[in-house]
Design an enzyme around this catalytic site. Sequence first.
Site, mmCIF file in Angstrom:
data_model
loop_
_atom_site.group_PDB
_atom_site.id
_atom_site.type_symbol
_atom_site.label_atom_id
_atom_site.label_comp_id
_atom_site.label_asym_id
_atom_site.label_seq_id
_atom_site.Cartn_x
_atom_site.Cartn_y
_atom_site.Cartn_z
ATOM 1 N N GLY D 148 24.724 32.741 40.302
ATOM 2 C CA GLY D 148 26.029 31.510 39.892
ATOM 3 C C GLY D 148 25.423 30.974 38.537
ATOM 4 O O GLY D 148 24.031 30.977 37.966
ATOM 5 N N CYS D 149 26.366 30.476 37.479
ATOM 6 C CA CYS D 149 26.208 30.095 36.283
ATOM 7 C C CYS D 149 25.099 28.796 36.515
ATOM 8 O O CYS D 149 24.341 28.847 35.809
ATOM 9 C CB CYS D 149 27.419 29.765 35.619
ATOM 10 S SG CYS D 149 28.528 28.985 36.565
#
Lengths: 386, 386, 386, 386
Positions: D148-149
């Site tokens: 995930g970012c």
Amino acid sequence: MTFSVAVAGATGYAGGELLRLLLGHPEVTIGAVTAHSRAGELLGDHQPQLLPLADRELGRTDAATLAGHDVVFLALPHGASGPLAAEITELSPDAVIVDCGADHRLTDAAAWQRFYGGEHPGSWPYGLPELPGAREQLAGTSRVAVPGCYPTAATLAMAPALAAGLVQPDIVVVAASGTSGAGKSSKPHLLGSEVMGSLSVYGVGGGHRHTPEMVQNLTLARNAGAHPGSGESPRTPDGAADQVTVSFTPMLAPMPRGILATVSAPLTVPATGDSAAAGAPTFDPAAAPADATERAREIYQKAYAAEPFVAVLPEGQWPTTAATLGANTCLLQVAVDPAAGPTGRLIVIAAIDNLTKGTAGGAVQCMNLALGLPETTGLPTVGVAP
Amino acid sequence: MTFSVAVAGATGYAGGELLRLLLGHPEVTIGAVTAHSRAGELLGDHQPQLLPLADRELGRTDAATLAGHDVVFLALPHGASGPLAAEITELSPDAVIVDCGADHRLTDAAAWQRFYGGEHPGSWPYGLPELPGAREQLAGTSRVAVPGCYPTAATLAMAPALAAGLVQPDIVVVAASGTSGAGKSSKPHLLGSEVMGSLSVYGVGGGHRHTPEMVQNLTLARNAGAHPGSGESPRTPDGAADQVTVSFTPMLAPMPRGILATVSAPLTVPATGDSAAAGAPTFDPAAAPADATERAREIYQKAYAAEPFVAVLPEGQWPTTAATLGANTCLLQVAVDPAAGPTGRLIVIAAIDNLTKGTAGGAVQCMNLALGLPETTGLPTVGVAP
Amino acid sequence: MTFSVAVAGATGYAGGELLRLLLGHPEVTIGAVTAHSRAGELLGDHQPQLLPLADRELGRTDAATLAGHDVVFLALPHGASGPLAAEITELSPDAVIVDCGADHRLTDAAAWQRFYGGEHPGSWPYGLPELPGAREQLAGTSRVAVPGCYPTAATLAMAPALAAGLVQPDIVVVAASGTSGAGKSSKPHLLGSEVMGSLSVYGVGGGHRHTPEMVQNLTLARNAGAHPGSGESPRTPDGAADQVTVSFTPMLAPMPRGILATVSAPLTVPATGDSAAAGAPTFDPAAAPADATERAREIYQKAYAAEPFVAVLPEGQWPTTAATLGANTCLLQVAVDPAAGPTGRLIVIAAIDNLTKGTAGGAVQCMNLALGLPETTGLPTVGVAP
Amino acid sequence: MTFSVAVAGATGYAGGELLRLLLGHPEVTIGAVTAHSRAGELLGDHQPQLLPLADRELGRTDAATLAGHDVVFLALPHGASGPLAAEITELSPDAVIVDCGADHRLTDAAAWQRFYGGEHPGSWPYGLPELPGAREQLAGTSRVAVPGCYPTAATLAMAPALAAGLVQPDIVVVAASGTSGAGKSSKPHLLGSEVMGSLSVYGVGGGHRHTPEMVQNLTLARNAGAHPGSGESPRTPDGAADQVTVSFTPMLAPMPRGILATVSAPLTVPATGDSAAAGAPTFDPAAAPADATERAREIYQKAYAAEPFVAVLPEGQWPTTAATLGANTCLLQVAVDPAAGPTGRLIVIAAIDNLTKGTAGGAVQCMNLALGLPETTGLPTVGVAP
């Protein structure tokens, strides 16, 4: 073997964008990067996005530092590039000098005097390869005058219609630019607090220095065209009677980059066969425009069919500046409003990134031509969106 | 004693702005606030900025709920307001109904049919008090058709010049709006990711529904004027031969609110005594425009001297949308570019807040007139900047 | 009868917001508006949004100009207000002086010396009426030290939890501000081109001057509370052993106005009865937090039940800065994360407009108290959104 | 010879960024680009910035279309990738499948169940090459779970300090993201009108699905370290007693791209030799932090010395998201605040482009490892700024 390049004005926005593009160019090596008051500091302090060059020390912007490179890019305030170019040439006679400033764009000394003042520094080959005749002048040249950002957009938007005799030479340009077009200068009206959430205008009424450049380019485009069916007398080479006029209103938009130009002109012949149509209550805009718009689209598609950086979008799709972010592209779309004015009006929308196709990308494109490289070398055609 | 007001469409942007202004209005009490699909929910979930009304439950948008108030504001999709107004009037015959939608703006049934389709719902008194004759029609009325946001800006920008015969009836409008003008509708192109950092256009070529409204207003303004020195034949009341045409290009700008309109037209008589001047190489734009611009400024200053919400800015100052944020003001500036086109061109810049003067503020201004209150009651003239 | 007010520093952002609010205040008349280098110019050139004051000439920021008013607001760089206030008082002994600068906020001379340097100018009654004891000090005062914008948000966010003994005095504040918080100073990093589309930090690691102000306020709040169940020894009035510590990281956000503060601290007792729960793999965050969060919400709702400008939002609704734009409000929401750290963590989110509740609105609120007016007079509680 | 790649989910933001990077990758050829509801439409209608692919027709997102490529990128909603990957592998047993979704990131089935619900789809090699051990797992793999970012930013920010035993395993993450992180979904709160000029939070209190991913990564990093001087008992491989906890508060920022994370934790040993120092009135923050900060900087510089995409900035320079725009870089800076909490606090700031290093760039980096290409192939390290 690669070419060595130097960039003067490396702390500014044009300089930073030049370096970004040159870092991705397979045929060049970056040599001196120079500045005026910031000489001696590190590039990373001023251009943190240029990570691979963060440790480069800024040299002085002078001929001694810039000479000895195959190509020198000048991203300097106007007035500075002429004398410096001469000095560099004395030391490096074969250097290609690409001026991103305004000094050598105008061929008309009187226009220079009016809009910039002082003596006309003369003109260099004009760095818009898409203009009639320009590509030939740029091939192998050792001097390039990179166009202004607004003139790039406005010229690409209206040149085909003028060349084809589709419109009268009475052009209205309303173009909005991101704030980087105003440079990295600490003026109160450019503060984030002032520009975010706000639109403004400046240089209204013909005062912007990019106006004579648009006049020059569009007059050239018009005189280069064949104008079938324009119903006008032939244009003379000196062009006096044929000069295009431009009403240019620049806007400042709340975004860092991008120009969106709305460029329009009255058609030379009515959009519809029925001359009573324009503006009359019985005219049905939902039915008629298609034909006239289609004719205009064909002119533009033909004009730019072979251009690698100019795209006429598919019908129904309109340019956005976001789609050009960081790319050397110009996106165009055209429409005819048959109900506007006595004859109907052509409206062309152009989007560019003012720092890429509008400045640094255009400059690298010209460098490629000057060095005999393929024109598209190292130039992105993909925007960074969203 | 205060007036009771209801707002239908309270979850949208126009509805929210109406409630913001009405909360600050000393002569009204806010009654029903209604919605369509959100009826039964709390207003605070949809308009968190309206803190004093956070606990209000949204009623249903129907005549039963809206009747019984002195004033009903309709901020609804077009097509909805006509039938609903009739039903409300049956229940509350004296209610003032202020329609923020488009249904009752156009007097020309054919224009309605072309741009909206379906049967023409008829026209109501047009809610731009600054238009010739409008204020008189609005005084004591029980029906108001609130103008569109773009037409408000474009009309205030060009009406004085047309009324004075300063310009030809061939108007070019390029106007950029903040995204709230498109409403609170979840369309992909309105996502923050799409609009931030980007400019785009839409409805190019005459297709935007605000075009016929601009034509209607500017034709009215032109026919209302005396036009000394225009050198034209007198205009006839039916106006067919005199209809103004408008080329309108709307832009979407990366900001929530605000419209900046650049409205221009060719002058009726050349800007300079020297008819050869316009566009000719010997013309000096740095010297000449002052006079023509000064004449234009006088026309505008005179036209708006008594208007409480329209300001012609001092010379050298240009409108910004930020200065109008949340205020019911329209800021104007004018310039003449004598080098543009055969006769020179008038360029007028107008800034408004599309939700305030462009919608809800204009609506409250009209309500004041309808109720016999001082026109400026409860309306801010100070913007929220920066 | 109304009170006359003067504003020093009228060209800046705090000065402009003061004037916006004072124009809407029913009990004041705006007298002198003064500036330093811009004296003699028109206010409209610097604050175009203040249309009713556009023609006001800026006076000099000196005692002679500012004396003779009932209230003087000082929106000046730090260091300037102390001596000027003394001079004004000589001429106008009864004048209420409201200092929007930092000079008189800190009671601790050592903290002043460390963070500002130079001699401690002493402290004035601290202008955050919501702090324990502050409202009483402000009633009828002739001196107000308006809080910093970040301390306003952080204090309102965490004071109730500290007063209630809910959290340990080890506070982490990460708060983002719009750019107007940095003032109208032409620094390169504040240019629109730099801030739009970008987030950055500054003053990381305890260096920001608002840190000691947060420590001061939160320590006061903690010592004012009864702390049932905190399991700690009683706090002593001198507070040394009980000082709250604050880790403060400020961010610059791409918007003109607004502060969103995330303020958190470890709970004093575990969020769940099961001490093994916190952070252990068997803990189910979807089930447990409700109770602890509900307890925290009750503390906040009770603490702010009577406050006109502080709203604890309904469950499930989170503050946005847009909802506070131009309003004197602080929107709060709280949550407990039982899985964070050994005991679980309280997280409080606060949104304010840095120029309104964070500066000018807070200043007018205090003026109202000083003058004996109702505290809410002239202060908007409705934000300008979207 | 080049590798053929397919991209599923090509109309979304992650898909668009993947295609932008793959267009610049010298070792790949772009094959199928697929979509769900938009199959059959042209890519240019959805990703106008991808000019060279404008005429590509979108295929269907199914195994038949995606099989037959060397690499398949899945940019799909969670839940979709597991079954599809299995089907593709049946048809193309050697295909490398890179999942940009969440399905295969978590190793802990219970955490999956809690945060996503449904059966745990199992875990794939985790695509953050900078994590201890990850690069080895990714070399030659046929499966990649792209992080995930937010976890990318938070992990790179705090892993070195945990591995070195510098901080206690009680992490506070406050991170702001541009709106593209929320995808191209037409939700009202993501409208431009809502996000511009506003900051907001969401998922406060431990509810965001990226929280367990941060816990997983940071626990791994901590257990991988030697922790000299931490004064703690050795950690066991199963990690139960040693699990890191994370308080994560995500913010939505008014910009399209970029994450700025402020990640902090208490030091394991006091920042100063003087244990009375922290928070005590005699402490001088202007003098003391340098040493502790310098020690922290050394740990980070050493940890990332060989990493091509992670840069610890020079002292005094702070990360901005603008400097990472479109680049696969993570910019870091660290500071110690000795006055925060009982022992002082480490604060690490990380900036990434959420779509590049945070998603698509990280995915291509892993593809390079999987295919045995140099890890940096085709990945920009230069941001598009301003």
